[in-house]
Structure formats: C-alpha cells, structure tokens
Design a protein around this motif. Structure first.
Motif, PDB file in Angstrom:
ATOM      1  N   ILE A 187       0.359  -1.951  14.969  1.00  0.00           N
ATOM      2  CA  ILE A 187       0.380  -0.829  15.910  1.00  0.00           C
ATOM      3  C   ILE A 187       1.635   0.015  15.682  1.00  0.00           C
ATOM      4  N   LEU A 188       2.766  -0.660  15.505  1.00  0.00           N
ATOM      5  CA  LEU A 188       4.017   0.049  15.262  1.00  0.00           C
ATOM      6  C   LEU A 188       3.976   0.846  13.962  1.00  0.00           C
ATOM      7  N   LEU A 189       3.556   0.195  12.873  1.00  0.00           N
ATOM      8  CA  LEU A 189       3.649   0.801  11.547  1.00  0.00           C
ATOM      9  C   LEU A 189       2.504   1.750  11.222  1.00  0.00           C
ATOM     10  N   ASN A 190       1.361   1.552  11.878  1.00  0.00           N
ATOM     11  CA  ASN A 190       0.198   2.390  11.605  1.00  0.00           C
ATOM     12  C   ASN A 190       0.078   3.564  12.558  1.00  0.00           C
ATOM     13  N   ASP A 191       0.608   3.407  13.778  1.00  0.00           N
ATOM     14  CA  ASP A 191       0.441   4.439  14.798  1.00  0.00           C
ATOM     15  C   ASP A 191       1.761   5.112  15.174  1.00  0.00           C
ATOM     16  N   VAL A 192       2.747   4.321  15.587  1.00  0.00           N
ATOM     17  CA  VAL A 192       3.977   4.890  16.148  1.00  0.00           C
ATOM     18  C   VAL A 192       4.871   5.529  15.093  1.00  0.00           C
ATOM     19  N   VAL A 193       5.225   4.757  14.060  1.00  0.00           N
ATOM     20  CA  VAL A 193       6.171   5.272  13.064  1.00  0.00           C
ATOM     21  C   VAL A 193       5.633   6.505  12.327  1.00  0.00           C
ATOM     22  N   PRO A 194       4.375   6.513  11.863  1.00  0.00           N
ATOM     23  CA  PRO A 194       3.876   7.727  11.205  1.00  0.00           C
ATOM     24  C   PRO A 194       3.964   8.976  12.086  1.00  0.00           C
ATOM     25  N   ARG A 195       3.637   8.834  13.377  1.00  0.00           N
ATOM     26  CA  ARG A 195       3.703   9.985  14.273  1.00  0.00           C
ATOM     27  C   ARG A 195       5.150  10.432  14.482  1.00  0.00           C
ATOM     28  N   ILE A 248       7.556  10.289  12.361  1.00  0.00           N
ATOM     29  CA  ILE A 248       7.979  11.016  11.165  1.00  0.00           C
ATOM     30  C   ILE A 248       7.310  12.383  11.081  1.00  0.00           C
ATOM     31  N   GLN A 249       6.009  12.401  11.261  1.00  0.00           N
ATOM     32  CA  GLN A 249       5.254  13.640  11.058  1.00  0.00           C
ATOM     33  C   GLN A 249       5.444  14.659  12.189  1.00  0.00           C
ATOM     34  N   LYS A 250       5.556  14.166  13.421  1.00  0.00           N
ATOM     35  CA  LYS A 250       5.593  15.073  14.571  1.00  0.00           C
ATOM     36  C   LYS A 250       6.988  15.261  15.150  1.00  0.00           C
ATOM     37  N   HIS A 251       7.822  14.220  15.040  1.00  0.00           N
ATOM     38  CA  HIS A 251       9.116  14.272  15.721  1.00  0.00           C
ATOM     39  C   HIS A 251      10.311  14.221  14.769  1.00  0.00           C
ATOM     40  N   HIS A 291       0.823  -1.209   0.000  1.00  0.00           N
ATOM     41  CA  HIS A 291       0.000   0.000   0.000  1.00  0.00           C
ATOM     42  C   HIS A 291       0.861   1.265   0.000  1.00  0.00           C
ATOM     43  N   GLY A 292       2.066   1.142  -0.496  1.00  0.00           N
ATOM     44  CA  GLY A 292       2.921   2.308  -0.678  1.00  0.00           C
ATOM     45  C   GLY A 292       3.896   2.577   0.439  1.00  0.00           C
ATOM     46  N   GLY A 293       3.880   1.761   1.489  1.00  0.00           N
ATOM     47  CA  GLY A 293       4.768   1.975   2.617  1.00  0.00           C
ATOM     48  C   GLY A 293       4.135   2.838   3.694  1.00  0.00           C
ATOM     49  N   VAL A 294       4.884   3.138   4.745  1.00  0.00           N
ATOM     50  CA  VAL A 294       4.399   3.995   5.828  1.00  0.00           C
ATOM     51  C   VAL A 294       4.103   5.385   5.269  1.00  0.00           C
ATOM     52  N   LEU A 295       2.923   5.890   5.575  1.00  0.00           N
ATOM     53  CA  LEU A 295       2.457   7.181   5.065  1.00  0.00           C
ATOM     54  C   LEU A 295       2.415   7.208   3.534  1.00  0.00           C
ATOM     55  N   GLY A 296       2.333   6.000   2.936  1.00  0.00           N
ATOM     56  CA  GLY A 296       2.282   5.916   1.481  1.00  0.00           C
ATOM     57  C   GLY A 296       3.572   6.320   0.805  1.00  0.00           C
ATOM     58  N   LYS A 297       4.669   6.365   1.560  1.00  0.00           N
ATOM     59  CA  LYS A 297       5.919   6.919   1.024  1.00  0.00           C
ATOM     60  C   LYS A 297       7.159   6.146   1.454  1.00  0.00           C
TER      61      LYS A 297
END
Length: 440
Positions: A346-354, A356-359, A67-73
């Motif tokens: 949980i790791l790939l859908n919740d933790v890793v995206p945050r 990247i985007q927030k930290h 599905h394109g990876g984490v955050l689609g990227k």
C-alpha cells in the motif's frame, strides 16, 4: 574594468561549481528512497510474529526493486533496525534510523508497547512513520498525529469481533443462549493487551453478555498458575486470551496441568497466529480448535473477490515465502506475513508514487499529503480491506477507517476463516474437540 571582468569570471566559475555539486546530489536522492524497517528480530516478539512481518515487508521491497523500483525509477534502500522486543531499544533504533541513517520513511513496528511512545516521538520530529502491524488504538486516540499512518486494524476491533463471534454462534454450536455463557478474558497488561481487552469488555456490555473475569498479567511473569487457579474458580465457558508467545506457551501448559477446561479458547493475533510455533510447542492435535483474531491472511481469500491483479500479488507472496520455510503449506503461512507484504505494498504502490508525482517528492510533507488522499475500496488490497485514513482533527487521525480483522480457527491442521460469515472459508468447530488439552 579588468577587475570587474575577473570578479564576474570568478562568480561564474563559483556558480558552475555549485550547480555541479548540487545537481548530482539531487539526482542521486531522486533515484533512491531509504526505508527504515524496524521490527523485533530477537527476543520473544520475534517468534510471536515480528520476524514474519519483517519477512513480508522485505519481500515486497525486493519485489518492487526487481521491477525497477517505485514508478520504475526510484530504487529502494532497506535499512533494518532490531527493537529486540524492548521499548527503549526500539526507540533508540528509530532515532538511529531517522537521524543517523537519514531514512526517508520509517516503517514496521510490531509491538503496541513500542508503537505508542514511538508514534508521538517521531511525529514531533515531523518524520514519516508507516505502522504495518501494532494495533493499539492508543497510538492515535486523541493525539492528532500528522505524519503517522496505519493501514492495520485496531486492537479494540479485535476484541469486539471475537465477542461478536461467540455471541453469534453460541446457540447453534455451543447449544446455549449467549447471555448464559460465562466469559473470561486474560491479557498481557501492555498497550496491546489492554486495548484488545477493552474492546472485548465494551462489546460484551453492549450485547448484554456475562463477563465473569477480566484480568491482566505481566508478559514477563515466570508463573501464571495463580491466574489459572482464579480462572478455574470462575468456571468460564469461553476464554479470550491476549498475549504474545512465551506467555501463551506458559499459560496453556499450566492450564493443562491444573485441569482448566473450556468450551472455546479464542486468542487475538501475535503468538496465537503463529501456527508452526504452536504446533512445535504443543503438537498438532492439541491446538485443533484454537482461535485467533487478525487481519486476513491473504492466501485464504478468494482472489476472484478482489480487484484484478491483487490475487496475483498474493501468489507472489506465497512463492517468495517458500524461501524462508520451503515445506510450509500455504494455508499455514501466518497472517503477519501478509501484514508486512500487503501494508508495505500500500505504501509503495499507492502513497509514495502519488507523493512523487503530485506533491513533488518523498519528504514527510509530501508523503503525509499523499497518504491522506489514499482511497482504496474494499477488495482493493491483498487482505481484503480498503484504505482511507481519518483526517487531521479526527480522534483517530492517521488510522485506516476501512480496516477490519477476521476470526480464524485451526481446523484440520490449518487456519480457516470462520467469521465474519461473508469472508468465511469454513464453518467453526465449537466446542473444542476432544483432542484439545483444554476441552471439557
């Protein structure tokens, strides 16, 4: 003047060269995330659930990439390690993954005997560790780990739940006051077995129940007949067992041969949750009525009780698992598959995206900050539990405070949830059916 212009020109060329060298490397790093996935592919732990955990984790990594990876990227690069069911090998594999392969995240870990020393070693290196499976509370207890997180329930919760289950159903099903029951627990003497047993003993004391035997044994013991003899002398009504795979097979075989008879047999995860392996070893009729305690196998939950979209992911898990075992009934898929699939989600859908985007990225600091901000309510994961990690300074910093296991029983050739009642898919069968070699 000319020399100054030459120096400035050279400086400009050097600056351009540095930028040209740095920018592609940063861009490449930004497009891929390396995940070290450490489980036991060989040795006794493989068949006890570790291989199924790896399958679940791999299926989720593949799903995200498709599905394109984490955050689609950000595409995921999976780097596998094999602990070979040996603690020293698992530690060496972790070192290789972290310091040779330079993975961004180390995930997995089936055995508590591996997780307890690994967590401290990895945390001291300030590397990010995501434990999907190993349950010992000693992984976190009093250590104040900063980069280690576990969405999974703890071993003492397993032990306490199975004791509460027998206490609740004793009068109705076993026709006895729970305080008159003779209870015994046997367990492998590593971090996993001792932790679960401690939970059972503590809960029995709290409830005022009669524990007649609490005995550990070595997982590598070639003979458990003396333990069976000791059990027979204590005449337990209910036996709680904490073991892996070969030792479970050895014990049940020798218990049958020596005539140990019980009203109930309650296992706790690992080999007790591998239905197909139990069936292959003993036969379908012989394992009817056997229990296990584990986080819920996702496919047994009613998707209507979960947050929108979560049930569809469970269906995806079942579909993908068919590539490993084409003929398996969905209800027979071991909970360990869900542990790998759900906890990696949980790791790939919740933790890793945050992170990247927030930290600002997916380094250990960013991932740890993102994990501490995870706040998933009950029903928000495929295994039903929510996720909120105990903060730094807490006795169990890094442990998911919202995780919980369930009691399963093999009924009509498949696992059914029998406790807690709010999650039950069937009424328990107690005492053991006459088809069981351990039935009275």
């Amino acid at each position: 003047m000319k020399s100054i212009r030459i120096v400035l020109a050279l400086a400009l060329v050097l600056a351009v060269a540095v930028v040209a060298a740095v920018v592609p490397r940063v861009d490449a790093q930004g497009q891929t995330i390396k995940i070290g996935v450490l489980f036991d592919h060989t040795g006794p732990f493989a068949a006890g659930g570790s291989l199924n955990c790896w399958r679940g984790a791999k299926m989720m990594i593949d799903y995200v990439n498709e599905h394109g990876g984490v955050l689609g990227k950000y595409k995921l690069v999976q780097v596998d390690g094999d602990g070979q069911s040996k603690a020293e090998v698992a530690i060496n594999e972790a070192e290789r993954l972290l310091n040779v392969d330079k993975v961004d995240v180390l995930a997995g870990i089936y055995s508590s005997a591996h997780a307890v020393p690994l967590a401290e070693k990895v945390d001291k290196q300030k590397k990010f560790l995501w434990i999907t499976t190993a349950i010992s509370s000693k992984v976190f207890d009093g250590r104040n780990l900063q980069y280690t997180f576990r969405p999974q329930a703890t071993g003492d919760q397993f032990g306490a739940l199975s004791m509460a289950y027998i206490n609740e159903f004793a009068k109705d099903k076993l026709k006895k006051d729970p305080k008159t029951l003779r209870l015994a627990i046997i367990h492998e003497d590593g971090a996993y077995g001792t932790d679960v047993a401690a939970g059972s003993v503590a809960k029995a004391k709290e409830l005022g129940l009669n524990m007649v035997l609490d005995e550990g044994y070595s997982i590598s013991a070639p003979d458990l007949s003396s333990l069976v003899t000791k059990l027979r002398s204590q005449r337990p009504d209910v036996l709680f067992h904490v073991g892996y795979n070969p030792d479970i097979a050895l014990f049940v075989r020798q218990a049958k041969e020596q005539g140990l008879r019980l009203s109930a047999y309650v296992g706790h995860g690992a080999g007790h949750s591998q239905y197909d392996k139990l069936k292959e070893t003993f036969g379908a009729k012989e394992i009817e009525g056997f229990h296990t305690v584990d986080p819920i196998a996702s496919q047994l939950l009613d998707p209507k009780k979960l947050k929108p979209g979560v049930g569809e992911l469970t269906a995806e898990m079942v579909k993908r698992y068919k590539t490993f075992e084409p003929n398996i009934a969905p209800a027979a898929i071991a909970p360990h598959v869900s542990m790998g699939f759900n906890n990696m989600w949980i790791l790939l859908n919740d933790v890793v995206p945050r992170a990247i985007q927030k930290h600002g990225g997916f380094g250990p600091e960013a991932l740890a900050k993102a994990a501490r901000e995870t706040d998933i309510p009950e029903g928000g994961t495929m295994q039903g539990y929510g996720v909120k990690f105990f903060p730094p300074g807490h006795r169990f910093a890094g442990q998911n405070e919202r995780a919980f296991p369930a009691v399963f029983e093999i009924i009509d050739g498949k696992f059914e949830i029998v406790y807690p009642r709010t999650a039950a898919t069937a009424q328990p069968i107690l005492p053991l059916p006459s088809s069981s070699p351990l039935a009275r």
